[in-house]
Scaffold this active site. Structure first.
Site, PDB file in Angstrom:
ATOM      1  CB  SER A 131      11.099  52.326  11.985  1.00 50.97           C
ATOM      2  OG  SER A 131      11.632  51.137  12.493  1.00 50.97           O
ATOM      3  CG  ASP A 172       5.493  46.797  10.967  1.00 53.14           C
ATOM      4  OD1 ASP A 172       6.447  46.029  10.789  1.00 53.14           O
ATOM      5  OD2 ASP A 172       5.630  47.960  11.397  1.00 53.14           O
ATOM      6  CG  HIS A 186       8.661  48.389   9.577  1.00 44.48           C
ATOM      7  ND1 HIS A 186       8.136  48.774  10.789  1.00 44.48           N
ATOM      8  CD2 HIS A 186       9.935  48.872   9.557  1.00 44.48           C
ATOM      9  CE1 HIS A 186       9.041  49.449  11.480  1.00 44.48           C
ATOM     10  NE2 HIS A 186      10.144  49.522  10.753  1.00 44.48           N
TER      11      HIS A 186
END
Length: 699
Positions: A556, A644, A676
């Site tokens: 991320s 995601d 995610h």
């Protein structure tokens, strides 16, 4: 060559199975029994463990008997050995009743959700919630989910998805509308949550009542009984004009509500704030809850509010900490334990990040710290406190999670901790905490004087005589942290001969609100420089690290920074592995479930009616790794989740194509059924294996 490769695969998988298969405690409960000469406490703990054979997580329970002194029940005489672990199958929620110790649980089996009540003689009652068709699926997530007993133990409270056949506010049933009409959800990790309702089941007659009176513009969750079970207190998240992603976001507009059984609803908190984690005192007089700002950083330092339910007066118990003093309380960042009150309703106990550590706090009118745990452990997390007996999860980078118990002491006294069960094993790693001060040219003029930290973990015995290769591990968020605790990825890398540097750059939690706010409008620069500064500091202070064999990994925002580093320092790093990274914030704008953060991170004020401007899009592009793609030389491994909703997998694909077109070494792994966090057991094992192979090949 093929035989060597197979041996390497076996070794890597073996190491991951060793470190990734260790159980982690996720919940605990304490019950008490008074005997003529003894006080007997039963401590129950639930553990989670990866099972690579099933490709899923197993849950099991374990029980200990703690015997306290008859004259001083706050003194533990002995802890009896635990019984065997018991596999917990398909349980979504569970709760013990406060008086008779009845166990309520919601279980899923064969596509049906069942509510079961167990007593000392076996199964007492079972309701098929799916067949009764009063509501949709029961919410079992940490954001909305709850299961609460009434004082009389005849009713249970929970939250579920609204039945599609129930009437809407305009009098029309949801199923009567066009099925093709888009139905909003709460984003990443909560995609099956849309319209929540509060449900009460009468255990005497089996009747389920969906409570009326919840304001139509809020979604209820985290509900609990109050006022002798005559009313319900819940958190309501405002979902108009549209829903934003809620998971990992403590900055969503919400309020605390009280709803009675006649449908009368009252708002108990401020209007334009974010609230969460309501916790009622044992005597029912006081409610505490977390409160924060709306929008801005999606995870920030929060205040702890105290509501006197008799007078209706609200006061601030703990305020936001802008800049903590050395060794002092650093603020509230994480969810409160479901049970956090002392028996006398005078003190609250919880754990919270403090710089690179996770430590305990007890609160009266001001915060103060409990006595430290043995130096053996780096961090601890309170799982529960009941009858003043605390159950804590402790770990270090070289010690997997274990459980300790101790009674909450009186003022000025120390806690006597007892281990319920020693760790299964410890690992021969060396770890140290680094404090890093940015040089003057990297200081933030608006938040001057901030420092940050990092944790260096390395094998104590080197696999070779040469210096140790270093993997720089960057957390996502960006407003989260790496505490000094067990991390199976770090442990696996160290076991395979890598040193690992986990960086808590400015903007990480545990360093105060100023640190968090300092990152706003400076992503892609301040955080990148901080990671690089931490790496240089580690290399300067530890001459066993090899400066010519460096790799960077992260997910991320950690993937965002990883790609920035190999682009901004192309001669420095030898390899990169990024999970669901943000690559181009401008193209992400219209696809992310947290569009507000895309503006806030750049320093723009967000509003729901925001329309993209050339200025905003240019700022987003300027701070994105994609603009440095032409300078990247290090081989890049990308791992993307097809589902995601937070960072579209097309972000990683954009970098993949940019590198591929330049004939640079790049590899992309696609996980179509993961989101995610890439949290599936088989996905995590696959990502670890491929990351290590990538490091071995290129570092």
């Amino acid at each position: 060559m093929e035989a060597d490769t197979q041996m390497d695969l076996g070794q890597i998988n073996g190491v991951y199975g060793e470190v990734g298969g260790l159980p982690t405690p996720v919940a605990a409960h304490v019950s008490e029994e008074q005997l003529p000469e003894l006080r007997i406490y039963t401590v129950s703990a639930e553990w989670s463990q990866r099972d690579p054979v099933r490709g899923s997580r197993l849950h099991f329970s374990q029980q200990w008997t703690v015997i306290a002194d008859s004259n001083n029940h706050k003194s533990i005489k002995t802890v009896l050995p635990p019984g065997p672990c018991v596999h917990v199958c398909a349980e979504l929620l569970t709760a013990l009743s406060p008086i008779r110790g009845l166990r309520a649980l919601i279980r899923e089996t064969c596509g049906h959700q069942l509510l079961e009540i167990w007593d000392h003689y076996g199964l007492r009652k079972c309701l098929n919630l799916t067949a009764l068709d009063k509501h949709g699926r029961v919410y079992d997530d940490a954001q909305f989910g709850c299961l609460s007993w009434s004082d009389c133990e005849n009713r249970l409270l929970y939250v579920a998805e609204k039945n599609k056949f129930m009437e809407t506010n305009d009098g029309e049933s949801l199923c009567g509308k066009d099925r093709r009409v888009y139905c909003e959800d709460w984003g990443e990790g909560l995609s099956n949550k849309s319209v929540a309702v509060i449900c009460v089941v009468n255990l005497q007659n089996g009747h389920i009542n969906v409570l009326q009176g919840v304001p139509p513009d809020v979604s209820p969750g985290q509900a609990l009984w109050a006022c002798s079970s005559q009313s319900v207190i819940f958190v309501g998240w405002y979902h108009e004009p549209f829903r934003l992603g809620l998971k990992f976001c403590s900055n969503r507009r919400s309020a605390l509500f009280k709803l009675d059984m006649d449908g009368n609803c009252e708002c108990l908190s401020g209007d334009n704030v974010s609230v969460s984690c309501p916790r009622l005192s044992p005597d029912g007089s006081t409610l505490i809850y977390r409160q924060g700002r709306v929008f801005g950083p999606h995870s920030q330092c929060l205040s702890l509010q105290q509501l006197d339910l008799r007078s209706g007066k609200t006061s601030t118990l703990l305020d936001v900490v802008d800049r903590p003093q050395a060794g002092e309380f650093a603020g509230v960042y994480e969810a409160l334990p479901s049970s956090c009150w002392s028996e006398d309703s005078q003190r609250i106990v919880f754990s919270s990040p403090r710089r690179n550590w996770k430590r305990s706090s007890k609160v009266t009118s001001l915060s103060d710290s409990l006595s430290a745990l043995p130096r053996l452990y780096g961090s601890w997390k309170l799982l529960t406190i009941q009858n003043d007996l605390m159950v804590v999860c402790c770990s270090s980078p070289n010690i997997p999670p274990t459980l300790l118990v101790g009674f909450l002491p009186l003022a000025g006294e120390a806690v006597t901790w007892r281990t319920l069960q020693p760790p299964i094993r410890t690992f021969d790693f060396h770890w140290t905490v680094l404090d890093v001060t940015p040089p003057p040219e990297e200081d933030n003029t608006h938040y001057s004087g901030l420092d940050f930290g990092a944790i260096l973990v390395k094998p104590s015995r080197y696999l070779h005589e040469a210096k140790i290769p270093l993997v720089v591990y960057i957390h996502g968020g960006p407003h989260s942290q790496f505490p000094v605790e067990w991390n199976c990825t770090t442990a696996g890398l160290a076991k395979l001969g890598f040193a690992v540097l986990m960086v808590n750059y400015r903007g990480s939690t545990g360093f105060g609100q100023d640190s968090i706010l300092s990152l706003i409008s400076h992503i892609g620069s301040q955080d990148v420089k901080d990671v690089q500064r931490a790496v240089l500091t580690a290399l300067q202070t530890d001459n066993t690290l090899d400066p010519k064999r460096l790799a960077v990994i992260g997910g991320s925002h950690g993937g965002f920074l990883s790609c920035h580093l190999v682009g901004q320092y192309p001669e420095f790093y030898r390899a990169c592995a990024a999970r669901n990274p943000v690559i181009n914030a401008a193209t992400l704008l219209g696809t992310s479930d947290i569009v507000d953060w895309r503006y806030s991170s750049m320093g723009f004020q967000y509003s729901y009616d925001q329309i993209p401007t050339a200025e905003a899009l240019a700022a987003m592009l300027e701070k994105s790794p994609i603009i440095h793609a032409a300078q990247i030389k290090a081989p890049v491994l990308l791992m993307l989740g097809g589902r995601d909703k937070r960072v579209s997998p097309h972000q990683g694909l954009e970098l993949y194509k940019a590198l591929k077109s330049r004939a640079l070494p790049v590899r992309l792994l696609w996980f179509p059924d993961d989101g995610h966090s890439l949290s599936r057991v088989d996905t995590q094992a696959d990502c670890f294996l491929n990351t290590v192979l990538w490091m071995q090949q290129h570092v």
